[in-house]
Design a protein around this motif. Structure first.
Motif, PDB file in Angstrom:
ATOM      1  N   ALA A   7      29.418  10.518  46.834  1.00  0.00           N
ATOM      2  CA  ALA A   7      29.090   9.877  45.768  1.00  0.00           C
ATOM      3  C   ALA A   7      28.365   9.281  45.058  1.00  0.00           C
ATOM      4  O   ALA A   7      27.729   9.429  44.387  1.00  0.00           O
ATOM      5  CB  ALA A   7      30.958   9.176  45.491  1.00  0.00           C
ATOM      6  N   VAL A  46      30.065   9.090  41.079  1.00  0.00           N
ATOM      7  CA  VAL A  46      31.640   8.798  41.648  1.00  0.00           C
ATOM      8  C   VAL A  46      32.748  10.028  40.298  1.00  0.00           C
ATOM      9  O   VAL A  46      32.412  10.409  39.515  1.00  0.00           O
ATOM     10  CB  VAL A  46      31.656   7.711  41.075  1.00  0.00           C
ATOM     11  CG1 VAL A  46      33.356   7.118  41.280  1.00  0.00           C
ATOM     12  CG2 VAL A  46      31.024   6.794  42.166  1.00  0.00           C
ATOM     13  N   ILE A  73      33.444   7.365  51.672  1.00  0.00           N
ATOM     14  CA  ILE A  73      34.531   6.025  52.461  1.00  0.00           C
ATOM     15  C   ILE A  73      36.191   6.327  50.871  1.00  0.00           C
ATOM     16  O   ILE A  73      35.696   7.255  50.398  1.00  0.00           O
ATOM     17  CB  ILE A  73      34.072   4.143  51.660  1.00  0.00           C
ATOM     18  CG1 ILE A  73      34.149   4.966  49.960  1.00  0.00           C
ATOM     19  CG2 ILE A  73      33.533   3.814  52.162  1.00  0.00           C
ATOM     20  CD1 ILE A  73      34.449   2.950  49.556  1.00  0.00           C
ATOM     21  N   ALA A  74      37.035   5.951  51.559  1.00  0.00           N
ATOM     22  CA  ALA A  74      38.226   6.640  50.645  1.00  0.00           C
ATOM     23  C   ALA A  74      39.868   5.417  51.169  1.00  0.00           C
ATOM     24  O   ALA A  74      38.855   4.599  52.271  1.00  0.00           O
ATOM     25  CB  ALA A  74      38.897   7.646  51.699  1.00  0.00           C
ATOM     26  N   VAL A 158      41.635  11.541  42.607  1.00  0.00           N
ATOM     27  CA  VAL A 158      41.946  11.628  41.548  1.00  0.00           C
ATOM     28  C   VAL A 158      40.916  10.635  40.783  1.00  0.00           C
ATOM     29  O   VAL A 158      40.247  10.482  41.566  1.00  0.00           O
ATOM     30  CB  VAL A 158      42.946  10.715  41.808  1.00  0.00           C
ATOM     31  CG1 VAL A 158      44.557  10.506  42.464  1.00  0.00           C
ATOM     32  CG2 VAL A 158      42.682   9.364  42.560  1.00  0.00           C
ATOM     33  N   VAL A 161      42.438   6.400  39.996  1.00  0.00           N
ATOM     34  CA  VAL A 161      42.796   5.406  41.005  1.00  0.00           C
ATOM     35  C   VAL A 161      44.369   4.985  41.192  1.00  0.00           C
ATOM     36  O   VAL A 161      44.860   4.438  40.202  1.00  0.00           O
ATOM     37  CB  VAL A 161      41.824   4.638  41.492  1.00  0.00           C
ATOM     38  CG1 VAL A 161      41.850   4.229  42.687  1.00  0.00           C
ATOM     39  CG2 VAL A 161      40.763   5.322  41.598  1.00  0.00           C
ATOM     40  N   GLU A 180      42.987   8.991  49.865  1.00  0.00           N
ATOM     41  CA  GLU A 180      42.845   9.302  48.566  1.00  0.00           C
ATOM     42  C   GLU A 180      41.108   8.819  48.389  1.00  0.00           C
ATOM     43  O   GLU A 180      41.121   7.904  49.097  1.00  0.00           O
ATOM     44  CB  GLU A 180      43.514   7.903  47.747  1.00  0.00           C
ATOM     45  CG  GLU A 180      43.208   8.196  46.041  1.00  0.00           C
ATOM     46  CD  GLU A 180      44.408   7.696  45.482  1.00  0.00           C
ATOM     47  OE1 GLU A 180      45.708   6.921  45.505  1.00  0.00           O
ATOM     48  OE2 GLU A 180      43.991   6.463  44.915  1.00  0.00           O
ATOM     49  N   ASN A 181      41.292   9.521  47.161  1.00  0.00           N
ATOM     50  CA  ASN A 181      39.118   9.529  47.472  1.00  0.00           C
ATOM     51  C   ASN A 181      38.899  10.480  45.376  1.00  0.00           C
ATOM     52  O   ASN A 181      40.260  11.019  45.129  1.00  0.00           O
ATOM     53  CB  ASN A 181      38.560  10.739  48.273  1.00  0.00           C
ATOM     54  CG  ASN A 181      38.391  11.746  47.846  1.00  0.00           C
ATOM     55  OD1 ASN A 181      37.855  12.319  47.091  1.00  0.00           O
ATOM     56  ND2 ASN A 181      39.403  12.504  48.259  1.00  0.00           N
ATOM     57  N   MET A 182      38.065  10.457  45.251  1.00  0.00           N
ATOM     58  CA  MET A 182      37.348  10.788  43.736  1.00  0.00           C
ATOM     59  C   MET A 182      36.649  12.904  43.929  1.00  0.00           C
ATOM     60  O   MET A 182      36.135  12.317  42.544  1.00  0.00           O
ATOM     61  CB  MET A 182      37.422   9.154  43.128  1.00  0.00           C
ATOM     62  CG  MET A 182      38.127   8.906  43.505  1.00  0.00           C
ATOM     63  SD  MET A 182      37.521   6.928  42.578  1.00  0.00           S
ATOM     64  CE  MET A 182      37.358   7.586  40.146  1.00  0.00           C
ATOM     65  N   GLU A 183      36.582  12.552  44.376  1.00  0.00           N
ATOM     66  CA  GLU A 183      35.965  13.894  44.914  1.00  0.00           C
ATOM     67  C   GLU A 183      36.087  14.857  45.648  1.00  0.00           C
ATOM     68  O   GLU A 183      35.496  16.385  45.298  1.00  0.00           O
ATOM     69  CB  GLU A 183      34.086  13.375  45.017  1.00  0.00           C
ATOM     70  CG  GLU A 183      33.573  12.584  44.757  1.00  0.00           C
ATOM     71  CD  GLU A 183      34.569  10.989  44.926  1.00  0.00           C
ATOM     72  OE1 GLU A 183      34.817  10.558  46.074  1.00  0.00           O
ATOM     73  OE2 GLU A 183      34.008   9.930  43.912  1.00  0.00           O
ATOM     74  N   ARG A 202      36.235  11.549  56.023  1.00  0.00           N
ATOM     75  CA  ARG A 202      35.788   9.894  55.204  1.00  0.00           C
ATOM     76  C   ARG A 202      36.286   8.536  56.431  1.00  0.00           C
ATOM     77  O   ARG A 202      36.474   9.131  57.241  1.00  0.00           O
ATOM     78  CB  ARG A 202      36.574   9.689  53.548  1.00  0.00           C
ATOM     79  CG  ARG A 202      35.490  10.782  52.753  1.00  0.00           C
ATOM     80  CD  ARG A 202      36.592  10.885  51.512  1.00  0.00           C
ATOM     81  NE  ARG A 202      36.519  11.274  50.771  1.00  0.00           N
ATOM     82  CZ  ARG A 202      35.071  11.139  49.552  1.00  0.00           C
ATOM     83  NH1 ARG A 202      35.194   9.719  49.191  1.00  0.00           N
ATOM     84  NH2 ARG A 202      34.979  12.142  48.365  1.00  0.00           N
ATOM     85  N   SER A 205      38.242   2.428  53.465  1.00  0.00           N
ATOM     86  CA  SER A 205      38.082   1.086  53.576  1.00  0.00           C
ATOM     87  C   SER A 205      38.994   0.400  52.439  1.00  0.00           C
ATOM     88  O   SER A 205      38.518  -0.690  52.510  1.00  0.00           O
ATOM     89  CB  SER A 205      36.532   1.539  51.554  1.00  0.00           C
ATOM     90  OG  SER A 205      37.250   2.239  50.970  1.00  0.00           O
ATOM     91  N   ASN A 206      39.983   0.589  52.517  1.00  0.00           N
ATOM     92  CA  ASN A 206      41.229  -0.036  51.656  1.00  0.00           C
ATOM     93  C   ASN A 206      42.219   0.823  51.772  1.00  0.00           C
ATOM     94  O   ASN A 206      42.573   1.826  52.313  1.00  0.00           O
ATOM     95  CB  ASN A 206      40.912  -0.027  50.078  1.00  0.00           C
ATOM     96  CG  ASN A 206      40.742   1.248  49.752  1.00  0.00           C
ATOM     97  OD1 ASN A 206      39.502   2.532  50.056  1.00  0.00           O
ATOM     98  ND2 ASN A 206      42.248   1.709  48.789  1.00  0.00           N
ATOM     99  N   ALA A 208      45.261   2.150  50.169  1.00  0.00           N
ATOM    100  CA  ALA A 208      45.636   2.679  48.785  1.00  0.00           C
ATOM    101  C   ALA A 208      46.699   2.044  47.759  1.00  0.00           C
ATOM    102  O   ALA A 208      47.395   1.922  47.775  1.00  0.00           O
ATOM    103  CB  ALA A 208      45.379   4.186  47.921  1.00  0.00           C
ATOM    104  N   TRP A 216      41.112  -4.424  51.419  1.00  0.00           N
ATOM    105  CA  TRP A 216      39.472  -3.903  51.482  1.00  0.00           C
ATOM    106  C   TRP A 216      38.890  -3.954  52.770  1.00  0.00           C
ATOM    107  O   TRP A 216      38.546  -5.974  53.093  1.00  0.00           O
ATOM    108  CB  TRP A 216      39.287  -4.073  50.000  1.00  0.00           C
ATOM    109  CG  TRP A 216      40.447  -3.495  48.789  1.00  0.00           C
ATOM    110  CD1 TRP A 216      41.415  -3.435  48.266  1.00  0.00           C
ATOM    111  CD2 TRP A 216      39.321  -2.239  47.976  1.00  0.00           C
ATOM    112  NE1 TRP A 216      41.713  -2.880  47.434  1.00  0.00           N
ATOM    113  CE2 TRP A 216      40.889  -2.287  47.742  1.00  0.00           C
ATOM    114  CE3 TRP A 216      38.202  -1.270  48.558  1.00  0.00           C
ATOM    115  CZ2 TRP A 216      40.064  -1.127  46.673  1.00  0.00           C
ATOM    116  CZ3 TRP A 216      38.016  -0.492  47.647  1.00  0.00           C
ATOM    117  CH2 TRP A 216      39.200  -0.274  46.258  1.00  0.00           C
TER     118      TRP A 216
END
Ligand SMILES: O=C(O)c1cccc(C(=O)CC[C@H]2O[C@@H](n3cnc4c(=O)[nH]cnc43)[C@H](O)[C@@H]2O)c1
Length: 236
Positions: A7, A46, A73-74, A158, A161, A180-183, A202, A205-206, A208, A216
């Motif tokens: 992203a 993103v 990252i995810a 999503v 998020v 969970e990711n965005m792409e 991926r 990083s955190n 969700a 995080w």
């Protein structure tokens, strides 16, 4: 040619940072060689819209692309299964926002009645199955077995998020998803339509759904991202 996409430039830069013989110039579309493999890089932007548009136009300009690997990252839905800094390879990509929403949970695409594609043959509603071992089909480039420590899990994409642990728990439970990711779904969808193999790896990083900084750790996720090439490529 193998396309690596992320992203953001920061993610792509970390992924490439420890690759030997790799000349990263930071520009989308930059083409380089790693040993005997020609590699392309794309910062797709993103979110699912940017990702789909970015990849679609990139592939139109680079029809020689044989495979797409999405990295970055995810968020993790379960820190026992996927702790911060760990690596998740997607076994499916799911878009839980497509369809009709009849309550606080995810949308139902079959209630809507329109699949995203493949009306007559094999409809895509909101889920695309992925082979976590896809890369091993390129045995001259990638290791044939899944690297030790990588976990295969279903992934949700999503645009909105998860902002609470309750929302995250509901999504994860409904789809039995790990990250969970965005792409990812958008990229997988473009590749499916173009019949190009797709893989997604991926680093976490955190947690969700959590907005607590304790949950995080970008530093660990980015360090882990930089270690991926050594794990996936044959001979490091
Ligand atoms: O401010 C927040 O609460 C917040 C929550 C999740 C992600 C962000 C980002 O700015 C990162 C978006 C970026 O990174 C991927 N990513 C990383 N963690 C998650 C996540 O928990 N849920 C969805 N996407 C995530 C994503 O693919 C984007 O590219 C801020």
């Amino acid at each position: 040619m193998i396309l690596f996409t992320a992203a953001t430039l920061k993610e792509l830069k970390h992924f490439c940072s420890s690759m030997s013989g790799f000349d990263f110039q930071g520009s989308t579309g930059h083409c380089t060689w790693r040993k005997h493999t020609r590699m392309l890089l794309l910062t797709c932007g993103v979110g699912p819209l940017n990702a789909a548009l970015g990849l679609q136009s990139f592939l139109a300009a680079h029809p020689q692309t044989d495979m797409v690997i999405n990295t970055g990252i995810a968020g993790s839905y379960d820190l026992d299964l996927l702790p911060i800094g760990s690596v998740c390879v997607a076994s499916a990509e799911i878009w839980p926002e497509y369809g009709i929403r009849t309550g606080p949970g995810p949308a139902d695409p079959e209630l809507l009645g329109f699949p995203l594609s493949g009306q007559d043959t094999s409809p895509v509603w909101n889920r695309i199955e992925l082979d976590p071992r896809q890369m091993s089909n390129y045995g001259d480039v990638f290791n044939e077995t899944l690297p030790a420590g990588w976990t295969a899990a279903a992934s949700l994409t999503v645009a909105g998020v998860s902002g609470t642990l309750e929302v995250a728990r509901e999504l994860a439970g409904t789809f039995n998803a790990g990250m969970e990711n965005m792409e990812g779904f958008a990229l997988a969808y473009v590749c499916r339509n173009k019949k190009i193999p797709f893989s997604e790896v991926r680093t976490i990083s955190n947690l969700a759904g959590s907005r607590n900084s304790r949950d995080w750790n970008f530093r660990d996720a980015f360090s882990s991202l930089a270690r991926l090439p050594a794990q996936m490529f044959k001979n490091g």
